[in-house]
Design an enzyme around this catalytic site. Structure first.
Site, PDB file in Angstrom:
ATOM      1  CG  ASP A  32      -0.155   0.284   2.328  1.00 23.32           C
ATOM      2  OD1 ASP A  32       1.009   0.268   2.113  1.00 23.32           O
ATOM      3  OD2 ASP A  32      -1.071  -0.077   3.441  1.00 23.32           O
ATOM      4  N   GLY A  33       2.430   1.301  -0.007  1.00 25.05           N
ATOM      5  CA  GLY A  33       3.204   2.708  -0.274  1.00 25.05           C
ATOM      6  C   GLY A  33       3.929   2.392   0.915  1.00 25.05           C
ATOM      7  NE  ARG A  74      10.181  26.411  -1.009  1.00 21.92           N
ATOM      8  CZ  ARG A  74       9.174  25.933  -2.123  1.00 21.92           C
ATOM      9  NH1 ARG A  74       9.161  27.016  -2.994  1.00 21.92           N
ATOM     10  NH2 ARG A  74       8.648  24.543  -1.864  1.00 21.92           N
ATOM     11  CD  GLN A  75       4.521  24.739   4.669  1.00 20.34           C
ATOM     12  OE1 GLN A  75       3.907  24.744   5.685  1.00 20.34           O
ATOM     13  NE2 GLN A  75       4.685  23.807   3.864  1.00 20.34           N
ATOM     14  CG  HIS A 129      14.017  29.310   2.650  1.00 20.85           C
ATOM     15  ND1 HIS A 129      13.777  30.352   1.251  1.00 20.85           N
ATOM     16  CD2 HIS A 129      13.012  29.944   2.681  1.00 20.85           C
ATOM     17  CE1 HIS A 129      13.565  31.911   1.550  1.00 20.85           C
ATOM     18  NE2 HIS A 129      12.180  31.948   2.693  1.00 20.85           N
ATOM     19  CE  LYS A 163      10.028  36.180  -4.588  1.00 20.14           C
ATOM     20  NZ  LYS A 163      10.901  34.787  -4.819  1.00 20.14           N
ATOM     21  NE  ARG A 197       6.430  32.267  -3.477  1.00 20.41           N
ATOM     22  CZ  ARG A 197       7.504  32.212  -4.648  1.00 20.41           C
ATOM     23  NH1 ARG A 197       6.262  31.585  -5.554  1.00 20.41           N
ATOM     24  NH2 ARG A 197       8.693  32.088  -4.864  1.00 20.41           N
ATOM     25  CG  ASP A 243      16.850  33.088  -4.751  1.00 22.83           C
ATOM     26  OD1 ASP A 243      16.933  32.766  -3.659  1.00 22.83           O
ATOM     27  OD2 ASP A 243      15.475  33.194  -5.286  1.00 22.83           O
ATOM     28  CB  THR A 269       7.449  27.255  -9.754  1.00 21.17           C
ATOM     29  OG1 THR A 269       7.710  28.614  -9.765  1.00 21.17           O
ATOM     30  CG2 THR A 269       6.494  26.134  -9.154  1.00 21.17           C
TER      31      THR A 269
HETATM   32  C1  R5P Z   1      11.446  32.480  -1.747  1.00 26.08           C
HETATM   33  O1  R5P Z   1      11.389  33.328  -0.663  1.00 26.08           O
HETATM   34  C2  R5P Z   1      12.809  31.925  -1.898  1.00 26.08           C
HETATM   35  O2  R5P Z   1      14.534  32.060  -1.812  1.00 26.08           O
HETATM   36  C3  R5P Z   1      13.102  31.480  -3.828  1.00 26.08           C
HETATM   37  O3  R5P Z   1      13.515  32.323  -4.411  1.00 26.08           O
HETATM   38  C4  R5P Z   1      12.188  30.868  -4.596  1.00 26.08           C
HETATM   39  O4  R5P Z   1      12.004  29.677  -3.119  1.00 26.08           O
HETATM   40  C5  R5P Z   1      12.000  29.890  -5.466  1.00 26.08           C
HETATM   41  O5  R5P Z   1      10.981  29.144  -5.979  1.00 26.08           O
HETATM   42  P1  R5P Z   1      10.870  29.818  -8.140  1.00 26.08           P
HETATM   43  O6  R5P Z   1      11.385  29.073  -8.087  1.00 26.08           O
HETATM   44  O7  R5P Z   1       8.752  28.600  -7.534  1.00 26.08           O
HETATM   45  O8  R5P Z   1       9.613  31.090  -7.939  1.00 26.08           O
END
Ligand code: R5P
Length: 317
Positions: free
Chosen positions: A42-43, A100-101, A134, A196, A198, A222, A227
């Protein structure tokens, strides 16, 4: 720090990146301890480790895609080592998913980083070693010590070879300013910063730029590319401010989702430089250069094992 050098060192490789674990072990003159990760039909995961009793164990497992599977496997491996009679158990998590969280972005969210750190401590990890997380807030959120290794010198060496001296270093958001300043000190180049916002997991908005990039090549630095949305937004801002269409990108981690390659392939990016904290995959629509963190991690393991300072390997505050 106590001297544990009389204990043997064992490297345990999870399934997330056995190549990196083998590279770390090879630098130390070791082979990874035998380990099987079985699955119920079942994984459900069921790892089995061998030969770790009486040794100090370093479990190497980045928690990149598939993030949850790799995290759970890491927790089970740590518990398995503990129950098999290992000495100190260190979770070496070169890429730490959930970092990131580190706060609630909006009401109703969880603080995923704290949950992952708490789970590792409860599973029996005595210490964590991570590379360019991060957020440095991991240290404050973790019940056990966290060593945060820097990949910036390694990547700066690569940038010195791959990019022209007149290139401007660009932080694609405010969170990337400190590492960008670290690159700037090592490379002796100026820094520009993109502002930036998000909008969602896949999309970001950026318009403003602080710094002068007109007519110059740029290097976006970075911590990670997922993505490619952040890089795309930064490239568009750079071009709008007159930067030369000759842009390089350096990031410690490349958990690049498939769609990122399409996105990056449409931009004037001469090369993408990452480390091997995660296995390299994807269609590679942009020339990819990879520097290994194997020797860096092996150095950290040797220093921990012999009770020597990690200071020279750590991220700058
Ligand atoms: C966000 O604050 C991180 O430092 C990266 O800039 C981010 O996670 C990159 O994710 P993505 O390529 O999805 O924009």
């Amino acid at each position: 720090m106590s001297d544990r050098s009389t204990m043997p060192t064992r490297i345990v490789a999870g399934t997330a990146h056995p190549g990196l674990a083998a590279a770390v072990a090879a630098v130390l003159g070791l082979r990874p301890a035998p380990c099987d990760v079985e699955r119920f039909p079942d994984g459900e995961l069921r790892p089995v480790v061998h030969g770790v009793q009486g040794g100090d164990v370093y479990v190497v497992q980045p928690t990149g895609p598939a993030v949850d599977d790799h995290l759970v496997e890491l927790l089970l491996l740590v518990d398995a080592c503990r129950r098999a009679g290992a000495g100190a158990v260190t979770a070496v998590v070169p890429y730490f998913g959930y970092a990131r969280q580190d706060r609630r972005g909006r009401a109703g969210q969880a603080v995923g980083a704290r949950v992952a750190l708490g789970a590792l401590a409860s599973a029996g990890a005595d210490r964590l070693v991570v590379v360019e997380p991060h957020t440095v807030a991991l240290e404050a959120m973790s019940p056990v010590p966290v060593e945060m290794l820097t990949a910036v010198p390694l990547l700066a060496d690569g940038l010195a070879e791959l990019t022209p001296d007149e290139a401007v270093l660009v932080a694609p958001d405010l969170g990337a300013v400190k590492p960008a300043e670290h690159y700037a000190r090592l490379l002796g180049r100026p820094v520009a910063v993109v502002r930036k916002t998000r909008l969602s997991g896949e999309s970001v908005h950026a318009e403003e730029l602080v710094g002068d990039v007109a007519g110059r090549p740029a290097v976006i630095v970075d911590d990670m590319i997922s993505t490619g949305g952040t890089i795309e937004a930064a490239v568009r801002v750079l071009l709008a401010h007159g930067a030369a269409p000759d842009i390089a990108v350096a990031a410690a981690h490349g958990p690049l989702v498939e769609a990122a390659w399409d996105r990056l392939g449409r931009l004037p990016i001469r090369c993408l430089l990452v480390t091997d904290t995660l296995p390299a995959g994807g269609a590679r629509a942009v020339p990819l250069r990879v520097r290994s963190v194997g020797p860096l991690i092996a150095d950290a393991v040797a220093r921990l094992h012999h009770g020597r300072s990690l200071e020279a390997l750590l991220m700058r505050g």
